[in-house]
Design a protein around this motif. Structure first.
Motif, short mmCIF file in Angstrom:
data_model
loop_
_atom_site.label_atom_id
_atom_site.label_comp_id
_atom_site.label_asym_id
_atom_site.label_seq_id
_atom_site.Cartn_x
_atom_site.Cartn_y
_atom_site.Cartn_z
N THR A 226 148.22 41.73 126.65
CA THR A 226 147.91 41.64 125.22
C THR A 226 148.31 40.28 124.66
OG1 THR A 226 148.21 44.02 124.97
CG2 THR A 226 148.29 42.70 122.97
N GLU A 227 149.47 39.78 125.07
CA GLU A 227 149.93 38.46 124.61
C GLU A 227 149.02 37.35 125.11
OE1 GLU A 227 153.98 37.75 125.57
OE2 GLU A 227 154.75 39.43 124.38
N LEU A 228 148.48 37.53 126.32
CA LEU A 228 147.57 36.51 126.87
C LEU A 228 146.21 36.53 126.17
CD1 LEU A 228 148.16 36.79 130.72
CD2 LEU A 228 148.69 34.82 129.27
N GLY A 229 145.87 37.64 125.57
CA GLY A 229 144.59 37.75 124.89
C GLY A 229 143.41 37.84 125.84
N VAL A 230 143.64 38.34 127.08
CA VAL A 230 142.57 38.42 128.07
C VAL A 230 141.67 39.62 127.78
CG1 VAL A 230 143.91 37.28 129.86
CG2 VAL A 230 143.96 39.77 129.69
N GLU A 231 140.45 39.53 128.26
CA GLU A 231 139.49 40.62 128.10
C GLU A 231 139.34 41.45 129.37
OE1 GLU A 231 135.89 39.07 125.70
OE2 GLU A 231 136.78 37.31 126.67
N GLY A 232 139.86 40.92 130.48
CA GLY A 232 139.74 41.64 131.74
C GLY A 232 140.76 41.15 132.75
N VAL A 233 140.98 41.96 133.79
CA VAL A 233 141.82 41.56 134.91
C VAL A 233 141.03 41.76 136.20
CG1 VAL A 233 143.98 42.12 133.72
CG2 VAL A 233 142.89 43.84 135.18
N ILE A 234 141.37 40.97 137.21
CA ILE A 234 140.72 41.09 138.52
C ILE A 234 141.78 41.41 139.55
CG2 ILE A 234 139.29 39.96 140.26
CD1 ILE A 234 138.20 38.13 138.13
N ILE A 235 141.53 42.42 140.36
CA ILE A 235 142.44 42.77 141.44
C ILE A 235 141.70 42.65 142.77
CG2 ILE A 235 143.83 44.31 140.00
CD1 ILE A 235 142.41 46.66 141.29
N GLN A 247 147.73 52.80 138.51
CA GLN A 247 148.65 52.46 137.42
C GLN A 247 148.12 51.27 136.60
OE1 GLN A 247 152.66 51.66 138.72
NE2 GLN A 247 153.35 51.05 136.70
N ILE A 248 147.60 50.24 137.31
CA ILE A 248 147.05 49.07 136.61
C ILE A 248 145.86 49.48 135.75
CG2 ILE A 248 145.80 46.90 136.97
CD1 ILE A 248 147.58 46.46 139.46
N VAL A 249 144.97 50.29 136.34
CA VAL A 249 143.78 50.72 135.61
C VAL A 249 144.15 51.51 134.36
CG1 VAL A 249 141.77 52.24 135.72
CG2 VAL A 249 142.23 50.67 137.60
#
Length: 655
Positions: A226-235, A247-249
């Motif tokens: 949330t602090e980074l302001g990202v819209e998505g993550v890649i694993i 857990q990440i999802v």
């Protein structure tokens, strides 16, 4: 009046006459002219440097003539090594090697000419110091030119598309994630912009990798993202366990951040663009199970150079078996199926993806013995993977005779021909529904198991009959996952038969890997069962799929319970009550020791079942099937009445 930022974007987005990014590439003659200009500039530069030193040039020929000779030799080397053939903005290490070879070649040719002229002509034409410095300088300037063009193009393209790109963070810091980050940073076609790497490792302070920050997770992953302001993550799929991915999802879904999944870099398909490798995470990726390891060398030794028949080859399991076999250099794969459209689509896929693979498709019905005999005469099979079967429980419960034709008679036909042709191995794909079956489909598969298992013990049988048994496969045709996806796309509701129903699940590639592995282990007559992990509650599966779609269960998408279908039970088993298992050298594969029946008795009973099925006497067919498979007890089906010991004979025979 437009501000400078707007004007700048117009300049590099192709909105005016310059259209920098619309230019496809520099013509080859232009690249050659630029390189020759760099050579001339390098000659002048080196000359002016050395002219200010005590070093004196040889005066056999004038300095301008020396420069002309060097330029002509360099031009020849450019043509010889084709330094002009690459696209400058996409320069690779191969292009750099061409430049290096051209520069070294130019130096060596002139140096050799200089030495020979000294031996036979009495003096040197060129100053060796001049030649060496010229070679280094000209190569450096040509390399710098290519780097400048490549980086400028990349910068302009990224700047033009940053507004449309999704800001993402990569989970984890290791060789795999760094390679992924570099790929994202260098591929302007990807719809992602890197925010950095996120890791749980403590002690990370203001580290950067290729200019991207490494961020340590604070109290929770969600708070950090949330602090980074990202819209998505890649694993990276293989770098995390199923529990970690889940857990990440769940944390990302809670804060409405999209999760993308990518295979490990070793598994990237070099025939495809990286754009196709990064995909939204699917429910199949969240199995809480360890990755299955198989011995590829043993499988390759078993498959390489063999002619292989795959029945049901256009189905979910059969087509994946074909895809995996293609990696092991078989002599030929014959793909048999009666589904015309699916067979055609698989043929197109294989021609495009495996152009070197020797395969042929055969449109045929395994219950047609005459057609099968013709095909076995046409090919000299070494191995059979028998995946052809009817599998949908409710449909088969309404049409028992069809299960007899394909699941039993089809298996009998292929097995008989395998013995007749002395085929090395017959690997049959079975199902957990064959254990203590509660429906016609499961009972028909158990009957097929019993037939091939007893056939193995007939005298003079060379063929090894191996049975593999596993549960549901995620994403197979007609299975629960694509069914739920379709219901979600339609706005719901999702229909679940019972709130407590559970199933064992395995991905299609996992199941087929274990089929191939078990095929290498079998001596003949075994039934292999696979470790399916923990059973999954279908209700939990439905709720998670809804959340993965960015929606809320029962609010955005409702879930309704429809009641158990005919022949369906709450849970599946992989072993029957009288079975025991024996471990194998593979942790995920076990052998179940099921008592083997007398072949002649089974043959007689199956013949009677098939004969009755041809008359469409379904109730009698099921009764005979129950006699062959005593543990077959119907559930939630009108055939339950046949399990009553007091049922009159005339009622049984009534169709």
């Amino acid at each position: 009046m437009k501000n400078s930022s707007t004007f700048y974007k117009q300049l590099y987005s192709g909105d005016n006459k310059i259209k920098l990014l619309d230019q496809r590439y520099l013509p080859r003659w232009a690249v050659m002219v630029i390189d020759m200009a760099i050579m001339v500039v390098s000659l002048f530069f080196v000359y002016f440097i050395l002219s200010e030193t005590p070093i004196k040039f040889h005066d056999v020929v004038s300095v301008p003539v020396q420069g002309l000779i060097i330029t002509l030799v360099a031009l020849t080397s450019f043509f010889f090594f084709k330094t002009y053939s690459g696209i400058i903005r996409h320069s690779t290490f191969t292009d750099i090697k061409k430049l290096a070879f051209a520069s070294i070649f130019t130096f060596l040719v002139i140096f050799a000419f200089n030495y020979l002229f000294e031996v036979f002509g009495g003096g040197k034409i060129f100053l060796n110091t001049f030649l060496f410095i010229f070679m280094l300088l000209s190569f450096s300037l040509m390399l710098l030119f290519r780097i400048a063009v490549k980086e400028s193009y990349q910068f302009l393209k990224n700047a033009a598309s940053d507004d449309q790109k999704k800001l993402v963070a990569i989970i984890g810091v290791d060789d795999q994630t760094i390679a992924l980050g570099n790929a994202i940073a260098t591929d302007s076609n990807l719809p992602f912009q890197m925010a950095g790497y996120v890791t749980r490792k403590v002690g990370i302070k203001r580290h950067k990798i290729a200019g991207k920050p490494v961020i340590a997770i604070k109290s929770t992953l969600g708070e950090t993202l949330t602090e980074l302001g990202v819209e998505g993550v890649i694993i990276i799929n293989e770098s995390l366990s199923g529990k970690e991915k889940t857990q990440i999802v769940e944390e990302c879904i809670a804060i409405q951040i999209e999760v993308f999944n990518v295979p490990s870099t070793e598994k990237w398909n070099t025939k495809e663009d990286i754009t196709t490798q990064i995909k939204p995470i699917q429910i199949e990726d969240l199995l809480e199970r360890d990755q299955i390891d198989i011995d590829n060398q043993v499988i390759k030794k078993d498959i390489s150079g063999k002619t292989i028949l795959v029945t049901g080859g256009a189905g979910s399991i059969g087509s994946e078996i074909v895809r995996q076999l293609a990696e092991f250099n078989p002599k030929q794969i014959v793909i048999l199926d009666q589904a015309e459209s699916a067979l055609h689509e698989l043929e197109i896929y294989l021609e495009r993806t495996y152009p070197e693979l020797n395969f042929i498709t055969e449109l045929a019905d395994i219950s047609n013995m005459y057609r099968m005999e013709l095909m076995f005469s046409k090919y000299n099979f070494d191995i059979i993977y028998h995946a052809a079967a009817y599998k949908h429980v409710p449909l088969i419960e309404r049409n028992p005779h069809e299960a007899i034709y394909v699941n039993i008679l089809g298996t009998v036909n292929v097995a008989i021909l395998a013995i007749k042709k002395d085929i090395e191995k017959f690997v049959m794909v079975s199902t957990d529904k064959a254990v203590n079956p509660t429906n016609v489909m499961g009972a028909s598969k158990r009957a097929a198991e019993m037939y091939v298992q007893s056939l193995q013990h007939k005298k003079g049988v060379y063929t090894r009959f191996i049975t593999t048994r596993f549960g549901n496969v995620l994403g197979s045709n007609g299975s629960v996952i694509p069914h739920f996806r379709k219901q979600i796309l339609q706005g719901g509701p999702i229909t679940v038969t019972h709130k407590d129903i559970i199933r064992y699940f395995m991905t299609i590639p996992e199941a087929c890997q274990l089929v191939l592995q078990a095929g290498t282990m079998g001596k003949g007559g075994e039934i292999y069962v696979f470790d399916m992990g923990e059973p999954v509650k279908i209700l939990d599966l439905a709720e998670r799929m809804i959340r993965l779609s960015g929606l809320e269960p029962y609010e955005d998408i409702d879930i309704k319970f429809t009641g158990l279908r005919p022949g369906e039970k709450l849970y599946e088993e992989l072993l029957n009550d009288s079975s025991t298992t024996v471990p194998t050298h593979h942790a995920k594969i076990m052998i179940t020791t099921v008592p083997t029946e007398d072949f002649d008795l089974i043959k007689k009973k199956i013949k009677s079942i098939v004969k009755t099925a041809t008359k469409h006497e379904d109730k009698k067919v099921v009764k005979l099937l129950k006699d062959l498979v005593p543990e077959f007890k119907s559930q939630n089906s009108h055939f339950q009445e046949l399990d009553s010991p007091n049922l009159p004979k005339e009622e049984i025979e009534r169709t």
